[in-house]
Write a protein that holds these residues in place. Structure first.
Motif, PDB file in Angstrom:
ATOM      1  N   LEU A 158       1.533   6.620  -6.872  1.00 25.91           N
ATOM      2  CA  LEU A 158       0.376   7.410  -7.289  1.00 25.91           C
ATOM      3  C   LEU A 158       0.626   8.896  -7.036  1.00 25.91           C
ATOM      4  O   LEU A 158       0.334   9.744  -7.890  1.00 25.91           O
ATOM      5  CB  LEU A 158      -0.864   6.931  -6.516  1.00 25.91           C
ATOM      6  CG  LEU A 158      -2.158   7.680  -6.790  1.00 25.91           C
ATOM      7  CD1 LEU A 158      -2.592   7.506  -8.241  1.00 25.91           C
ATOM      8  CD2 LEU A 158      -3.269   7.187  -5.862  1.00 25.91           C
ATOM      9  N   GLY A 159       1.183   9.189  -5.875  1.00 21.54           N
ATOM     10  CA  GLY A 159       1.468  10.586  -5.537  1.00 21.54           C
ATOM     11  C   GLY A 159       2.417  11.214  -6.554  1.00 21.54           C
ATOM     12  O   GLY A 159       2.171  12.312  -7.051  1.00 21.54           O
TER      13      GLY A 159
ATOM     14  N   LEU B 164       0.808   4.074  -2.961  1.00 20.44           N
ATOM     15  CA  LEU B 164       0.461   5.471  -2.679  1.00 20.44           C
ATOM     16  C   LEU B 164       1.591   6.403  -3.100  1.00 20.44           C
ATOM     17  O   LEU B 164       1.358   7.475  -3.658  1.00 20.44           O
ATOM     18  CB  LEU B 164       0.158   5.658  -1.187  1.00 20.44           C
ATOM     19  CG  LEU B 164      -1.179   5.113  -0.696  1.00 20.44           C
ATOM     20  CD1 LEU B 164      -1.310   5.304   0.808  1.00 20.44           C
ATOM     21  CD2 LEU B 164      -2.348   5.780  -1.406  1.00 20.44           C
TER      22      LEU B 164
ATOM     23  N   ILE C 127       0.848  -1.210   0.000  1.00 20.36           N
ATOM     24  CA  ILE C 127       0.000   0.000   0.000  1.00 20.36           C
ATOM     25  C   ILE C 127       0.875   1.248   0.000  1.00 20.36           C
ATOM     26  O   ILE C 127       0.634   2.191  -0.762  1.00 20.36           O
ATOM     27  CB  ILE C 127      -0.936   0.002   1.226  1.00 20.36           C
ATOM     28  CG1 ILE C 127      -1.979  -1.094   1.080  1.00 20.36           C
ATOM     29  CG2 ILE C 127      -1.639   1.354   1.378  1.00 20.36           C
ATOM     30  CD1 ILE C 127      -2.670  -1.429   2.380  1.00 20.36           C
TER      31      ILE C 127
END
Lengths: 519, 171
Positions: free
Chosen positions: A474-475, A471, A467
């Protein structure tokens, strides 16, 4: 006019060109920056721009001179390649003579569990193409082209000032991209369930790659196999754009004035760039194999090895690179379903030689290729269309939007591959202990670890690592996406609006992986 | 400005996490659930067990072809299943190789989220990828991470929005 007076570009097809303009102060020239990225100047948009943080830079050669000294040594690359060469040939031989049980054969365990993890989780994100520096596949080809390991031959071969052997033909311009690696990678992925579980198939593929690399080196100049054929190279090259390591000219102005072009053409100190790169104009990691020849040949001592911010390099030049991003997203989803999933039918399909379900295999192949080559690009095209409609800027074409924003898939894509790779090593890592003691699966116990019981490492915490990685990816995708839009549209307001469809897509990709991993 | 944006971002992410956490309510009452898991090359049937926190699972293991393993992550259970035999061997990996014959494993699921069961006995080419999963509802990690993801994305877009607004004000 002698050869030295000729002005060269990185386009090494022709022997004489007009030099590409270099040395703009991009930081103070947004128009130049826009042109550099899109080849287009937008004049009808808002002047509001948010300045992109410059990012971190640490010049390793400058701060740690011993590393530069090592890079300048002619032993440097071979000190890395030769040990790898021996490991590599142990792997090939083991594949042929060792046990056919994959997780008991060093060929499978070292290559597809250990090497894969090191490549994806460490080398590519932190050290760009450093694997290419030490890759043993081209060692015979290099030798046959140079007829030397350490000695440098001066002379003339085309635009090079090194004497090279072989036919030295020019690689066709239409293949100077990663379209072939795109298809070779997708082909290997298609047969991955066979490749990563059957030691002899792994050995046949690796052996074939050595033969092809050697054969091409005898016909074509430089490292054609590495740049334009190798299935792994396309993958490494594209994701190296996100990497925190780069080799660049220290001062572009020095390169602009340089007529020697030792980096590209070679000299008595080293070989011309095996990848055909001119350090004066090289601004992307895609085709820099970090062989360090330019560090040796630069007459101005103008080469820096920099640690930089993650995903600092955002320019996508051609559709071959865009499609590579799509293929990687498609295959990483497929891999997660096959190797981390629970669906027995799908496992039967991909494992057709054993299950005999060739109809299922056909469905799988069609689905994988359609997903990677048509469906994801199709969705991306629709989003580009939507972005164009949102942006309401007539002068930026859908094609430009499509190409520029395809970078968004790279940070989230690489981190998704990392998230996929963590369970491979943490769950199956104990097989490494087994094969160290019994590499061929012949019942040896060299170090007393052959019978160590399989035991997954921290499986209950892998979800948290995955995870976090997703993240993070994605950021970065969304963050860089905003500035890509700003360069494209020359407006922060439009960039923010235009970002939304792609931010949603990147989020959906991340959510899909989260569902695979912990859902 | 930076501090304000940081606080708002943390707030947005926290709201996402909280809403994700809320998604798991109300909890269902624990009950007994019986499963027969059939192992074959290279999957389990059923591949996924959906259960609730506190449920007591009674699991029988059967192999349809060769010897398989059944290693349940997070519960210190490892089993070896022989084909066409009702009894199977089970052990607690933390206690070494102390195998016992049994016809059923009984566990109380006390962790929410996904736990995988994997084949721990080399059973063929695709052995390392043979696995199934127990989903213990509410899958809090899943819900919270999706909430965090949404909050995270919104906060990035919000930061850019605020920076643009600030820039316009200065103009």
């Amino acid at each position: 006019m002698n050869d030295d007076d000729k002005i060269l570009t990185k386009e090494t097809d022709n022997e004489t060109f007009v030099q590409e303009p270099i040395g703009y102060n991009y930081d103070n020239n947004i128009e130049a920056l826009i042109s550099e990225n899109t080849g287009y100047k937008n004049q009808n948009t808002s002047p509001f721009l948010i300045s992109e943080p410059k990012g971190f830079k640490y010049d390793i050669f400058n701060k740690i001179p011993i590393i530069k000294k090592m890079a300048k040594s002619r032993y440097f690359q071979y000190a890395l390649m030769v040990p790898n060469f021996f490991v590599f040939y142990v792997i090939i031989i083991s594949g042929f003579i060792g046990t056919p049980i994959g997780n008991r054969n060093i060929a499978i365990v070292v290559l597809w569990i250990l090497w894969w993890f090191i490549l994806i989780a460490l080398l590519v994100p932190l050290a760009a193409r450093f694997w290419c520096t030490m890759c043993p596949l081209p060692i015979f080809g290099d030798f046959l082209q140079r007829f030397s390991f350490l000695k440098v031959r001066t002379g003339k071969t085309g635009y090079l000032r090194n004497k090279m052997f072989g036919l030295n033909k020019k690689w066709p311009k239409r293949f100077k991209n990663i379209w072939i690696p795109n298809f070779t990678f997708l082909t290997l992925c298609t047969f991955s369930a066979i490749l990563v579980t059957r030691p002899f198939v792994t050995s046949i593929v690796l052996g074939s790659m050595v033969l092809i690399a050697t054969f091409l080196a005898m016909i074509y100049r430089l490292r054609v196999f590495c740049g334009h054929i190798c299935p792994v190279s396309g993958f490494i090259g594209l994701y190296s754009k996100t990497s925190t390591l780069e080799l660049r000219s220290t001062n572009e102005e020095v390169c602009k004035k340089c007529k020697d072009k030792g980096c590209l053409r070679g000299n008595e100190k080293g070989w011309g760039c095996p990848w055909g790169e001119d350090m004066g104009v090289m601004k992307r990691n895609n085709y820099c194999g970090l062989c360090m020849e330019c560090v040796k040949t630069c007459s101005n001592d103008n080469i820096s090895l920099n640690i930089r911010s993650f995903s600092a390099e955002t320019k996508i030049k051609g559709y071959d690179e865009s499609w590579k991003g799509f293929i990687d997203v498609g295959t990483s989803h497929a891999y997660s379903l096959i190797y981390l999933g629970t669906n027995g039918t799908l496992k039967d399909w991909v494992n057709a030689p054993e299950s005999g379900n060739w109809t299922g295999f056909f469905i799988y192949v069609v689905s994988l290729w359609a997903l990677s080559l048509l469906i994801i690009p199709g969705i991306f095209y629709l989003l580009s269309y939507l972005t164009k409609a949102i942006a309401k800027v007539k002068t930026v074409s859908i094609k430009e939007i499509f190409k520029a924003y395809s970078y968004i898939l790279l940070p989230v894509g690489l981190l998704a591959w990392m998230a996929f790779s963590f369970p491979l090593i943490f769950v199956n890592g104990s097989y490494i202990l087994n094969v160290i003691s019994d590499p061929l699966g012949w019942g040896w116990d060299l170090f007393g670890t052959a019978e160590v019981q399989w035991q997954p490492l921290i499986p209950e915490y892998l979800g948290y690592i995955q995870i976090f990685l997703l993240l993070l990816g994605l950021g970065y995708s969304i963050y860089r996406g905003f500035f890509i839009g700003q360069k494209l549209f020359n407006s922060a307001v439009i960039a923010l609006k235009a970002l939304i469809p792609f931010a949603v897509l990147a989020s959906i990709i991340a959510v899909a992986f989260i569902l695979f991993f912990i859902g | 400005m930076k501090l304000k944006l940081l606080i708002i971002s943390i707030l947005l992410i926290s709201i996402g996490a909280f809403l994700g956490w809320l998604f798991g309510f109300p909890l269902k009452a624990p009950e007994r659930k019986d499963f027969v898991i059939k192992a074959r090359q290279y999957s389990y049937d059923p591949p996924k067990l959906d259960v609730n926190l506190g449920d007591t699972l009674h699991i029988k293991l059967v192999s349809l072809d060769v010897i398989h393993g059944f290693y349940l992550e997070g519960y210190d259970i490892d089993a070896e299943i022989k084909p066409n035999v009702k009894l199977f061997k089970v052990r607690q990996p933390s206690e070494g190789f102390n195998w016992k014959d049994t016809s059923e494993i009984s566990i109380v699921v006390n962790k929410t989220g996904k736990s995988r069961y994997r084949c721990s006995h080399t059973c063929g080419n695709m052995h390392p990828f043979m696995q199934g999963e127990i989903i213990v509802h509410p899958n809090r990690l899943l819900h919270i991470s999706i909430g965090v993801l949404i909050g995270f994305v919104v906060s990035i877009l919000f930061i850019f929005y605020q920076l643009i607004k600030k820039m316009k004000r200065h103009e």
